[in-house]
Design an enzyme around this catalytic site. Structure first.
Site, PDB file in Angstrom:
ATOM      1  N   CYS A  21       6.395 -20.097  20.270  1.00 47.19           N
ATOM      2  CA  CYS A  21       5.426 -20.822  19.438  1.00 47.19           C
ATOM      3  C   CYS A  21       4.081 -20.869  20.144  1.00 47.19           C
ATOM      4  CB  CYS A  21       5.939 -22.206  19.062  1.00 47.19           C
ATOM      5  SG  CYS A  21       6.558 -23.122  20.437  1.00 47.19           S
ATOM      6  N   GLU A  72       8.155 -30.039  15.813  1.00 50.90           N
ATOM      7  CA  GLU A  72       7.425 -29.101  16.663  1.00 50.90           C
ATOM      8  C   GLU A  72       7.481 -27.741  15.979  1.00 50.90           C
ATOM      9  OE1 GLU A  72       4.888 -28.831  18.891  1.00 50.90           O
ATOM     10  OE2 GLU A  72       6.007 -30.623  19.415  1.00 50.90           O
ATOM     11  N   LYS A 110      22.484 -29.400  16.309  1.00 49.95           N
ATOM     12  CA  LYS A 110      22.792 -28.133  15.627  1.00 49.95           C
ATOM     13  C   LYS A 110      21.920 -27.047  16.244  1.00 49.95           C
ATOM     14  CE  LYS A 110      21.241 -25.863  12.138  1.00 49.95           C
ATOM     15  NZ  LYS A 110      21.376 -24.500  12.686  1.00 49.95           N
ATOM     16  N   GLU A 169       1.245 -17.164  11.496  1.00 50.65           N
ATOM     17  CA  GLU A 169       2.133 -16.853  12.621  1.00 50.65           C
ATOM     18  C   GLU A 169       3.031 -15.667  12.276  1.00 50.65           C
ATOM     19  OE1 GLU A 169       5.091 -19.887  13.621  1.00 50.65           O
ATOM     20  OE2 GLU A 169       4.438 -19.689  15.704  1.00 50.65           O
TER      21      GLU A 169
HETATM   22  P1  ADP Z   1      12.977 -19.881  12.670  1.00 50.01           P
HETATM   23  O1  ADP Z   1      12.004 -19.172  11.798  1.00 50.01           O
HETATM   24  O2  ADP Z   1      12.533 -20.096  14.066  1.00 50.01           O
HETATM   25  O3  ADP Z   1      14.397 -19.396  12.536  1.00 50.01           O
HETATM   26  P2  ADP Z   1      13.723 -22.151  11.098  1.00 50.01           P
HETATM   27  O4  ADP Z   1      12.838 -23.305  10.777  1.00 50.01           O
HETATM   28  O5  ADP Z   1      14.222 -21.320   9.978  1.00 50.01           O
HETATM   29  O6  ADP Z   1      12.903 -21.336  12.145  1.00 50.01           O
HETATM   30  O7  ADP Z   1      14.973 -22.624  11.940  1.00 50.01           O
HETATM   31  C1  ADP Z   1      14.918 -23.607  12.945  1.00 50.01           C
HETATM   32  C2  ADP Z   1      16.166 -24.462  12.873  1.00 50.01           C
HETATM   33  O8  ADP Z   1      16.155 -25.171  11.641  1.00 50.01           O
HETATM   34  C3  ADP Z   1      17.458 -23.657  12.892  1.00 50.01           C
HETATM   35  O9  ADP Z   1      18.431 -24.370  13.640  1.00 50.01           O
HETATM   36  C4  ADP Z   1      17.834 -23.603  11.427  1.00 50.01           C
HETATM   37  O10 ADP Z   1      19.209 -23.431  11.199  1.00 50.01           O
HETATM   38  C5  ADP Z   1      17.371 -24.970  10.964  1.00 50.01           C
HETATM   39  N1  ADP Z   1      17.164 -25.065   9.518  1.00 50.01           N
HETATM   40  C6  ADP Z   1      16.828 -24.083   8.638  1.00 50.01           C
HETATM   41  N2  ADP Z   1      16.756 -24.563   7.391  1.00 50.01           N
HETATM   42  C7  ADP Z   1      17.029 -25.892   7.451  1.00 50.01           C
HETATM   43  C8  ADP Z   1      17.087 -26.961   6.506  1.00 50.01           C
HETATM   44  N3  ADP Z   1      16.864 -26.751   5.213  1.00 50.01           N
HETATM   45  N4  ADP Z   1      17.379 -28.200   6.951  1.00 50.01           N
HETATM   46  C9  ADP Z   1      17.591 -28.430   8.254  1.00 50.01           C
HETATM   47  N5  ADP Z   1      17.555 -27.483   9.198  1.00 50.01           N
HETATM   48  C10 ADP Z   1      17.279 -26.218   8.820  1.00 50.01           C
END
Ligand code: ADP
Length: 497
Positions: free
Chosen positions: A285, A251, A176, A386
């Site tokens: 990061c 990560e 995804k 961050e």
């Molecule tokens: P960023 O702040 O870099 O957008 P996120 O952690 O929100 O970081 O997003 C990183 C990835 O995790 C994206 O692909 C996002 O869609 C996915 N993501 C966000 N929320 C969830 C969740 N509850 N479960 C699994 N994946 C998630």
């Protein structure tokens, strides 16, 4: 003009989301530029993708690793041919400047070749048995269906760090991409397919985290999870995976310190600071977000850094003259605004920037001015949390030991840098900085794909991407004993002749 409508890739077929919903991928530098329309998937789409991956695994795991690797070599060649096109599309969806998106595609090419080489290695061990006429070895086995959740800041490089080692090791994948940057994952996987990857070996499900990411983590058919993203989401992903005893590579964040000592080459350190803090608009990061300055050089360094930050040309990354692109979306702009407010309330001194750029050429994008705070103390939130934007905090230190202590005083431990010509201090920094990566006389960014990538403390949970660390995650050890004595031999018990 209608938007190009992309579909999920499931079992080698392009299919719309069963939810019937889509979302738009919009250029963060120009809201008039719609990059494409992508499926907003849900649990049913994930389930179909996992089923397809499980079926494909039954044949993919039996393909000899050197043959799997040949597909990666060809993928590297295809990516090389398409590098410019993919870099331009990545700048449109992610915003970073063309030289950086070319670098992002190049990182996928490097990973393809490096991991293709593993097809003829994937070494295990042979070791003597304690018993006569008995042979002992360990071999790397694939894990099965691996779920991958990627962030938006390295839209092709990070998916390649996940997909290529997983594939050469014999796994099948459901990935995804981040909702802001799905196209680069499509381009990467299209290259794999054009190189001969069989259907179902890689499946793409696009959509938002809670709807399309969470079901990957909890799906019983997914044997391992690789996640890169925020600490908040990483914690949830890790907790869900732990409930099913699923291996999970996380990560996450960083608050990366660069130490500049009094004997450093100041101009070199300035070049590094500018690149480390404002490259990728600070959205790495590993971004240099804290600079610990020895008091003897602090004033000179600060003045020159501010002048150079002010001179940066900000704009649409497709313009070759632009040095810093937009932030990825409005939410990130708001985070930068919020932290600038917090820093000022804490008593840090804003030297330049501190607000979005909104007028004239900036009015259709998410731009933020390169921002420098001085007078920052190690305990302030601007020094500990961050921001993920073009915001750097300058902290003055009286000596080397104080700088190391300040560098280590946070919850993260990803990347660090030391600028000094003193070899003794350099080696002490390598030993004492609590981080997964330490650079000497180079900024905190710039990882190469054949070295382990990851951090200590709350940056990760002990796994590494890149290098052989990735092979350790995407394989599981099987120990094999072959007894050719033709009699029962009992380890630890039959100790005589
Ligand atoms: P960023 O702040 O870099 O957008 P996120 O952690 O929100 O970081 O997003 C990183 C990835 O995790 C994206 O692909 C996002 O869609 C996915 N993501 C966000 N929320 C969830 C969740 N509850 N479960 C699994 N994946 C998630």
């Amino acid at each position: 003009m209608s938007n190009h409508l992309y579909k999920n890739l499931i079992g080698g077929e392009w299919v719309p989301a069963r939810t019937g919903k889509t979302f738009l991928n919009v250029n963060p530098a120009d809201s008039d530029d719609i990059v494409g329309e992508f499926p907003s998937s849900g649990a049913e789409d994930v389930d179909a993708a996992v089923t397809a991956a499980a079926i494909a695994w039954q044949t993919w795991r039996l393909v000899p690793a050197p043959k799997r690797a040949e597909i990666l070599y060809r993928t590297g060649e295809i990516l090389t041919q398409r590098k410019e096109q993919y870099a331009r599309e990545m700048t449109r969806e992610m915003g970073k400047v063309l030289s950086e998106t070319r670098g992002d595609v190049q990182e996928a090419i490097d990973t393809a070749y490096y991991m293709a080489g593993e097809g003829r290695r994937l070494f295990g061990q042979t070791t003597p048995s304690e018993l006569r006429s008995k042979f002992a070895m360990s071999v790397r086995m694939p894990v099965g269906v691996v779920g991958m959740i990627a962030p938006w800041n390295f839209p092709m490089a990070i998916p390649s760090w996940k997909l290529f080692p997983a594939l050469v090791c014999g796994n099948t994948c459901v990935i995804k991409p981040a909702e802001d940057t799905p196209l680069s994952t499509f381009n990467l996987v299209q290259s794999l397919m054009d190189a001969g990857l069989p259907p179902g070996v890689v499946n793409i499900v696009t959509g938002f985290g809670p709807d399309a990411g969470a079901p990957i983590v909890s799906h019983p058919g997914v044997r391992a999870i690789s996640f890169t993203g925020s600490s908040e989401v990483g914690r949830m992903v890790g907790q869900t995976a732990a409930g099913n005893f699923k291996p999970c590579s996380l990560e996450m964040g960083g608050k990366n310190a660069m130490i500049v000592l009094e004997d450093a080459n100041i101009d070199l350190a300035l070049d590094g600071a500018l690149w480390g803090a404002f490259g990728t608009t600070g959205q790495r990061c590993t971004a240099t977000s804290r600079i610990l300055l020895h008091k003897k050089i602090a004033a000179e360094f600060t003045e020159k850094l501010v002048a150079r930050a002010d001179a940066l040309k900000v704009g649409n990354g497709l313009d070759e003259a632009v040095q810093m692109g937009p932030q990825i979306n409005q939410q990130q702009i708001e985070t930068s605004i919020r932290y600038c407010g917090i820093a000022q309330k804490e008593g840090a001194k804003l030297l330049t920037g501190g607000s979005p750029l909104e007028d004239g050429t900036f009015d259709k994008g998410h731009f933020f001015a390169p921002t420098v705070f001085a007078g920052v103390k190690p305990g302030m939130r601007i020094a500990r949390e961050e921001v993920f934007g073009p915001v750097v905090a300058l902290i003055e230190c009286t000596d080397f030991d104080e700088a190391i202590e300040a560098a280590n005083s946070i919850q993260y431990g990803l990347s660090t840098a030391l600028y000094s010509r003193d070899v003794n201090k350099a080696f002490r920094a390598i030993r004492d900085l609590e981080a997964g990566i330490t650079y000497v006389n180079a900024p905190t960014i710039g990882a190469e794909v054949h070295l382990p990538f990851g951090g200590v403390k709350q940056t990760g949970n002990g796994h590494r991407e890149g290098g052989t660390g990735a092979l350790d995650f995407y394989t599981t050890w099987k120990s094999v004993y072959v007894d050719y004595s033709d009699k029962l031999q009992r380890a630890q018990i039959d100790t005589g002749e």
